[in-house]
Design a protein around this motif. Sequence first.
Motif, PDB file in Angstrom:
ATOM      1  N   GLY A  66       0.798  -1.223   0.000  1.00  0.00           N
ATOM      2  CA  GLY A  66       0.000   0.000   0.000  1.00  0.00           C
ATOM      3  C   GLY A  66       0.825   1.264   0.000  1.00  0.00           C
ATOM      4  O   GLY A  66       0.622   2.159  -0.817  1.00  0.00           O
ATOM      5  N   ASN A  90       2.916  -9.484   6.075  1.00  0.00           N
ATOM      6  CA  ASN A  90       1.538  -9.021   6.110  1.00  0.00           C
ATOM      7  C   ASN A  90       0.734  -9.707   5.001  1.00  0.00           C
ATOM      8  O   ASN A  90       0.867  -9.379   3.828  1.00  0.00           O
ATOM      9  N   SER A  94      -7.045  -7.338   3.205  1.00  0.00           N
ATOM     10  CA  SER A  94      -8.479  -7.129   3.429  1.00  0.00           C
ATOM     11  C   SER A  94      -9.009  -5.889   2.741  1.00  0.00           C
ATOM     12  O   SER A  94     -10.159  -5.518   2.941  1.00  0.00           O
ATOM     13  N   ASN A 217       6.549  -6.614   6.038  1.00  0.00           N
ATOM     14  CA  ASN A 217       6.405  -6.472   4.595  1.00  0.00           C
ATOM     15  C   ASN A 217       5.263  -7.324   4.069  1.00  0.00           C
ATOM     16  O   ASN A 217       4.890  -8.341   4.652  1.00  0.00           O
ATOM     17  N   LEU A 399      -6.675   4.720   8.128  1.00  0.00           N
ATOM     18  CA  LEU A 399      -7.974   4.164   7.759  1.00  0.00           C
ATOM     19  C   LEU A 399      -8.989   5.276   7.503  1.00  0.00           C
ATOM     20  O   LEU A 399      -9.788   5.206   6.579  1.00  0.00           O
TER      21      LEU A 399
HETATM   22  C1  FMN Z   1      -6.055   0.268   7.432  1.00  0.00           C
HETATM   23  C2  FMN Z   1      -4.872  -0.330   6.770  1.00  0.00           C
HETATM   24  C3  FMN Z   1      -4.945  -1.607   6.238  1.00  0.00           C
HETATM   25  C4  FMN Z   1      -3.843  -2.191   5.641  1.00  0.00           C
HETATM   26  N1  FMN Z   1      -3.971  -3.448   5.138  1.00  0.00           N
HETATM   27  C5  FMN Z   1      -2.879  -4.038   4.583  1.00  0.00           C
HETATM   28  C6  FMN Z   1      -2.970  -5.370   4.105  1.00  0.00           C
HETATM   29  O1  FMN Z   1      -4.021  -5.994   4.169  1.00  0.00           O
HETATM   30  N2  FMN Z   1      -1.864  -5.944   3.557  1.00  0.00           N
HETATM   31  C7  FMN Z   1      -0.672  -5.274   3.477  1.00  0.00           C
HETATM   32  O2  FMN Z   1       0.293  -5.834   3.000  1.00  0.00           O
HETATM   33  N3  FMN Z   1      -0.571  -4.006   3.933  1.00  0.00           N
HETATM   34  C8  FMN Z   1      -1.635  -3.382   4.492  1.00  0.00           C
HETATM   35  N4  FMN Z   1      -1.511  -2.102   4.974  1.00  0.00           N
HETATM   36  C9  FMN Z   1      -0.187  -1.449   4.885  1.00  0.00           C
HETATM   37  C10 FMN Z   1       0.668  -1.838   6.081  1.00  0.00           C
HETATM   38  O3  FMN Z   1       0.412  -0.942   7.153  1.00  0.00           O
HETATM   39  C11 FMN Z   1       2.143  -1.757   5.776  1.00  0.00           C
HETATM   40  O4  FMN Z   1       2.429  -0.510   5.231  1.00  0.00           O
HETATM   41  C12 FMN Z   1       2.623  -2.820   4.836  1.00  0.00           C
HETATM   42  O5  FMN Z   1       2.285  -4.084   5.300  1.00  0.00           O
HETATM   43  C13 FMN Z   1       4.103  -2.743   4.686  1.00  0.00           C
HETATM   44  O6  FMN Z   1       4.557  -3.700   3.758  1.00  0.00           O
HETATM   45  P1  FMN Z   1       5.191  -3.288   2.373  1.00  0.00           P
HETATM   46  O7  FMN Z   1       6.179  -2.182   2.663  1.00  0.00           O
HETATM   47  O8  FMN Z   1       5.841  -4.510   1.880  1.00  0.00           O
HETATM   48  O9  FMN Z   1       4.090  -2.809   1.519  1.00  0.00           O
HETATM   49  C14 FMN Z   1      -2.624  -1.487   5.557  1.00  0.00           C
HETATM   50  C15 FMN Z   1      -2.558  -0.197   6.078  1.00  0.00           C
HETATM   51  C16 FMN Z   1      -3.656   0.376   6.672  1.00  0.00           C
HETATM   52  C17 FMN Z   1      -3.542   1.751   7.232  1.00  0.00           C
END
Ligand code: FMN
Lengths: 477, 251
Positions: A66, A90, A94, A217, A399
């Motif tokens: 994200g 992660n 969702s 991640n 959010l």
């Molecule tokens: C409300 C909300 C929901 C999120 N849902 C996800 C999710 O389902 N999967 C995900 O990988 N990151 C999600 N993120 C982003 C994570 O906070 C985080 O930035 C991410 O897991 C970092 O991994 P990356 O740097 O590899 O993207 C969400 C962030 C917010 C604010």
Amino acid sequence: MSESNGTSKVTETRVLLRHAEDPKMATLAGYESYGGYQVLKKALKEIDPEWIVNELEESGLRGRGGAGFSMGKKVSFLPRTEEAKYLCCNADESEPGAFKDRELMQRNPHQLIEGIIISSFAAGIEHAFIFIRGEYDDQADILDRAVEEAYGAGYLGKNILGSGFDLELVVHRGAGAYICGEETALLDALEGKRGNPRLKPPFPAVQGLYGGPTLINNVETLSNVSHIVANGADWFKSFGTEQSPGTKVVSVSGCVKRPGNYEVELGVSLRDLIYGLAGGPLDGREITAFYPGGSSSPVLTPAEMDLPYSFEAMAEAGSMLGSGSIIVADDSVSIPHMALRTAKFYRHESCGKCTPCREGTNWTEKMLQRVVRGEATPMDLDIISSVQDNIMGHCLCVLGDAMAMPVSSMVTKFRDEFEEVIASEAAKAWNTALDGPDSPGRDENANGDEPGPGGTSPEEIRRERLAGRAIPSGGAS
Amino acid sequence: MSPVMPSDFDPRNAEPEDFVSPGLPVDEANTTGRFPDADPEQIPDPAVVEVPADLREQIQAIVDKYPDRDHKGSPKSAAIPVLWIIQRRYGWCTPEGIVQAACVMQVTPAYLESVASFYDLLRTSPQGEHQVLVCTNIACWMRGGDELLDSFCEKTGADREAAGHGGALSEDGNILVSGFECLGACDLAPMASVDERYFGPLENADAGTIVDQLEAGEEVLPGKALEKRGLAGGVAESTDPRVTEGQGPNQ
Ligand SMILES: Cc1cc2nc3c(=O)[nH]c(=O)nc-3n(C[C@H](O)[C@H](O)[C@H](O)COP(=O)(O)O)c2cc1C
Ligand code: SF4
Ligand code: FES
């Protein structure tokens, strides 16, 4: 397959999803037969962890969950100390519109596991977790099996392949709460608490799980790691654009002929993705709007269809690439109703910790309900917009913004449609009041009746189309 | 008991009733008069609570997977997976099951209850033998998710209003029907999760077939199961030399 709208044949660039159609790929033997775990063996024997960290940073790999933050930088933020450090993958996925991690885990779980092991080795981490959403039961079973296989082969556990490096990997199932995808809420959920976001700083890289430095991640980010370590940063940068290197698994859904996951180089045009790969709109329909990066991204319109799909181009267009999920709406979809669905989701998922988010999502949903019932006035649209402005940037996690951004983009870009819905619904309500409750305009499900005095609303068109679709073929009367 | 806390009030010596203010409504799910989670007296006594041996083993195995207190971890990490075990065993997170889990994990039942009540998939009331979650989020809604939920409700007699707000049981109490947020399968829209397996794209008429199959104990719509689907782009041979001449996995 021929394209009716003149787009040239577009092909995918499959790196992560290569050979993914082979069911063998989900097993250890299958994955190894395609070269799996070779890089791990090499890395543990002869590669300096510092080199891996550098190469990841050099590659420009940006987070696929994200925020798009540099993965290598995040690794380099972890202290080089002996204290207990953690990795959390992660896999909560969702956000409405996102379904790429599901496909990656289901078809190639070992690619993720190998990425986790190499990342942990690079950062000196001995405990790793995959936090997978509880609804993905099938995928969690697949991961459980794959992790067991990896333990059996000596890729996990104590003294991996005789290198002296230890790593425990646990698959942790969530239980249904979007907010657990937010990284700090995910940590709380992993610690066995109700998933509420924490105040940042401290950032997880400094103080995360159990208070230890933690690397978080996304599944797709980690799935890229062994490819980068095997082929080098320059190879990775040969895909995609300068600021968005690599390939991306893009989830396309909504009103298109072939919804699904398509892996492309970042920077391909939206048209190639939406029309070329996903088949474009259903016959006789026209695209009116689309979310380019999941339900939390501001919507774009067909005027932006020729933009390249990259982090920077989406940001310049006032939206975002986010998790890489495109939801397409056509002219049968009522935008005010779509805004309402969006708001309803975030209202339901708000953890309630901060007032602008808790109250803002609630108010927005209620006001949009008034819009679609014709009880609002055009001035209420200004109030909706100002509520969104007051949410943005005022919450603990994003959010709140995730609702405010798309809703405010819809009200701004489709204001006419909001006003039309208010007017036509209000007209219907008036007619009902004048003609009594049996007025044909009132019953949404009425078949074969004259369109209501307010004209046929887009929502009614959508229902009509659906009614047609739901009749089993051959059974249409 | 006086409604004002006496100055010498010590929660550790108090009776559970002391925590309930007379005359005020009490949220049963969260405050059944138990102590806060850190209070050792409220952790169920293994000598008193009977836990089936296999369940104890299962729970302990999960707790052991997480870093223990000596590694800055905590047995609480196992809360969600353990509640899943309880739900699978008893059909829902029953009070007895929660006490048994709390006993093995050595945390308070109130703690586990508060966790269970936070998460949509953990149920603190009976949920029927089968669960049907129908996605009504954006992509599914565009393709008929609401109408699909209508069909499931019509077929089972579950209350439509309640089904859209957290779930409703079928008339015979066997099937839980619930509208749900995006299940991460928008490519199957409109779709449903039936006993934790995904199916789609579904026609309204499929709702009837699914319910009949569940009741007859048959396999549900094998042709529409997610696990049977191929990649959306089909089988594609790579010709890009960067891909075909690369190193590492997927070669
Ligand atoms: C409300 C909300 C929901 C999120 N849902 C996800 C999710 O389902 N999967 C995900 O990988 N990151 C999600 N993120 C982003 C994570 O906070 C985080 O930035 C991410 O897991 C970092 O991994 P990356 O740097 O590899 O993207 C969400 C962030 C917010 C604010
Ligand atoms: S912004 Fe919303 S979801 Fe995030 S912490 Fe605040 S209330 Fe919770
Ligand atoms: S919107 Fe239904 S699965 Fe995503």
